[in-house]
Design an enzyme around this catalytic site. Structure first.
Site, mmCIF file in Angstrom:
data_model
loop_
_atom_site.group_PDB
_atom_site.id
_atom_site.type_symbol
_atom_site.label_atom_id
_atom_site.label_comp_id
_atom_site.label_asym_id
_atom_site.label_seq_id
_atom_site.Cartn_x
_atom_site.Cartn_y
_atom_site.Cartn_z
ATOM 1 C CD GLU A 71 5.058 -3.506 -43.511
ATOM 2 O OE1 GLU A 71 6.251 -3.657 -43.799
ATOM 3 O OE2 GLU A 71 4.130 -3.612 -44.345
ATOM 4 C CE LYS A 77 8.448 -6.097 -45.339
ATOM 5 N NZ LYS A 77 7.839 -4.798 -45.704
ATOM 6 C CB CYS A 135 4.135 -6.501 -45.580
ATOM 7 S SG CYS A 135 3.310 -5.670 -46.967
ATOM 8 C CB SER A 165 -0.566 -4.029 -48.997
ATOM 9 O OG SER A 165 -0.649 -4.328 -50.376
ATOM 10 N N GLY A 205 -14.706 25.222 -66.382
ATOM 11 C CA GLY A 205 -15.826 24.765 -67.185
ATOM 12 C C GLY A 205 -15.513 23.485 -67.940
ATOM 13 N N GLY A 206 -14.271 23.000 -67.801
ATOM 14 C CA GLY A 206 -13.854 21.753 -68.427
ATOM 15 C C GLY A 206 -14.020 20.575 -67.494
ATOM 16 C CG ASP A 221 -9.030 17.250 -66.993
ATOM 17 O OD1 ASP A 221 -9.465 16.089 -66.985
ATOM 18 O OD2 ASP A 221 -8.315 17.707 -67.894
ATOM 19 C CB THR A 259 -7.424 20.554 -62.434
ATOM 20 O OG1 THR A 259 -6.982 21.536 -63.375
ATOM 21 C CG2 THR A 259 -7.984 21.252 -61.206
#
Length: 565
Positions: free
Chosen positions: A45, A113, A149, A175, A293-294, A296, A397
């Protein structure tokens, strides 16, 4: 009458607005189909323009150029198979999402459509007019119906095609992915096959576009819902399926049967693909991020390395006296394991200068979140300076839990052009890191093995903006927080519903309050790949100013979920 029909399926990755590049990609797929002796080559599509175009499709000049590109492509479709490809169509009767079918340089059919999605991330009533239900078209003696679709998520279009003589249904799709989407699609398509008694081809696009990731996972069903072919998700694939005519009509000969990975792998692949395509299609090849240092930032750095290659990921540590030695060591360990560049920029001097400059206004007040946010905002300033100087897009982050409750600093750690984990709750961040340490795939450009130090995964999360700070000083424990957020965000659950699930009333109300008052922050947050049923942006559109709160009255009840294509 032919007893065999070969169909080439082009599960490919278009770029919105790249009309000539998309047309050339379509022609290459058509050429592959011609070499394989196909009767027809099908693309997804709105492939020519890319999808979703949003309001770009409202520009007359854009549709004019798309139509010219389509007609030029159609003129090249000679001495070979037919080509089906999605693109807009405008005429005096309206503006349509259309599927164009070419053969021997001529337009064979143009399907419009009929069912326009208008929920979740879709708002096609804003962009297109409802097309009439079209009948089937003939390719080499076979009558093909092409519901576009959303048309195939409702019975009427497919049933009309069957009643008017269609023998095979080819469904072109745009989709987008969310967790568990394939099962939802499969259930709807099995229903269409059962209702019509016709084989059905579900062809989906792949690739990232803004916050959406299209996962492909195309498939073919025979009558009674029997799976005849299945394409791998997220891969660009051009391959062929063969149909044979028997006493009961057409059936697909069993084709490729690609494995469908676990939800953890598909989520991770979606984040990698979304990041790679957002950067690549925007013209960026390198990124920079603050590595704290974390967990995430560790996951974001790993996703970036898998998307772009570690040599294109620039990590910067921005410590203060509140940064623990453990965080410094963990950041260095991660960079070493993944062979990433890691630089250090201390923020102490800049923070002290800002505090001195504000001192005459702040005199007599006690230190609070204001001073903490100064640190975060200085980090944002420095990272943006590096981004500007070296042309590296800044990745932010924050996970979905933090974005939900506003546990992030606007113009600080929220700075950045893209957020790979924006739709990943904190509890899933932990599990995703464990999954990545245990798994490596060919599509990952980063290193194999235990790339995220276990110490990063195991330690209590902290923003490290004051002595001995922990996230659970300000928030409920993440399993509790995420359970409540999933109810409020994904399920639109009430307070009563969540109490019935076992959560404490006061905790629910606190989280609800934080969710609503952070709307303005999310409005300004960077985009990121959508991997859940309800991400923050087009899926969930709440007012920034909202004084309503759930009083908690009423009775818990299940709430129906409306599927989306």
């Amino acid at each position: 009458m032919a007893d065999r029909f070969r169909l080439t399926l082009a599960q490919l990755n278009p770029t919105v607005g790249a009309l000539q590049a998309n047309a050339e990609k379509a022609y290459e797929a058509w050429s592959a189909g011609r070499a394989a002796g196909a009767d027809m080559v099908a693309l997804p599509e709105m492939f020519l323009t890319g999808y979703q175009t949003q309001d770009l499709i409202a520009k007359r000049a854009f549709v004019r150029d798309a139509t010219a590109a389509m007609e030029a492509l159609g003129a090249r479709i000679t001495d070979g198979p037919a080509l089906g490809i999605g693109a807009p169509f405008w005429d005096d009767s309206g503006h349509y999402n259309a599927y164009w079918v070419w053969k021997e340089g001529k337009l064979v059919a143009r399907m419009l459509k009929h069912e326009l999605p208008h929920k979740g991330i879709f708002d096609e009533y804003r962009l297109f007019d409802v097309g009439p239900i079209s009948g089937p078209y003939a390719i080499n003696g076979v009558r093909i119906g092409s519901p576009i679709c959303e048309d195939a998520w409702h019975p009427d279009v497919a049933e009309t095609l069957a009643e008017t003589g269609a023998e095979i249904l080819i469904v072109p799709n745009g989709s987008p992915y969310y967790r568990g989407k394939l099962d939802t699609r499969m259930n709807h398509m099995v229903a269409r096959v059962t209702e019509t008694g016709l084989p059905l081809v579900y062809l989906n696009a792949v690739g990232g576009q803004d916050d959406q990731v299209f996962d492909g996972a195309s498939f073919v069903l025979n009558r009674h819902g029997a799976l005849a072919a299945q394409f791998a998700p997220f891969d660009e694939i051009v391959d062929h399926v063969d149909f044979e005519r028997g006493a009961d009509g057409w059936a697909c000969v069993s084709g490729r049967d690609d494995a469908q990975p676990s939800e953890w792998e598909q989520d991770y692949r979606a984040m990698v693909m979304g990041t790679a395509d957002y950067l690549g299609k925007s013209g960026f090849s390198k990124v920079v991020l603050g590595l704290s240092g974390g967990i995430d930032s560790a996951l974001v750095a790993t996703i970036a390395a898998d998307a772009l290659g570690a040599e294109n990921v620039h990590c910067v540590m921005l410590p203060s006296e509140y940064t623990s030695q453990g965080s410094l060591d963990d950041a260095a360990d991660l960079a070493t394991r993944q062979n990433m560049r890691l630089d250090t920029v201390k923020i102490d001097g800049a923070r002290d200068a800002v505090n001195d400059a504000l001192g005459h206004l702040m005199a007599g007040t006690k230190p609070d979140v204001t001073e903490e946010n100064i640190q975060s905002r200085l980090r944002g300033v420095m990272l943006m300076a590096i981004s500007n100087k070296f042309g590296e897009m800044l990745l932010t982050t924050g996970n979905k839990s933090e974005m939900a409750v506003g546990y992030a600093t606007i113009y600080g750690d929220m700075n950045g052009g893209y957020n790979p984990i924006k739709d990943l709750y904190k509890t899933r961040v932990f599990e995703t890191c464990r999954w990545r340490n245990a798994n490596h795939r060919d599509w990952m450009k980063g290193a194999p093995g235990e790339v995220i130090p276990p110490s990063i995964i195991d330690k209590p999360p902290s923003a490290e903006l004051r002595p001995d700070q922990r996230d659970d000083d300000s928030l409920p424990p993440y399993p509790v927080l995420d359970g409540i957020l999933e109810g409020l965000v994904e399920d639109d659950a009430s307070v009563v519903d969540l109490v019935a699930r076992g959560f404490e009333h006061d905790t629910i109300k606190k989280v609800e309050h934080l969710l609503y008052i952070a709307e303005w922050k999310r409005f300004q947050s960077a985009p990121g790949p959508r991997i859940s049923r309800k991400g923050f942006w087009l899926d969930r559109r709440y007012p920034m100013v909202n004084r309503w709160r759930d009083t908690g009255h009423g009775r818990a009840r299940p709430e129906p979920r409306e599927p989306e294509s």
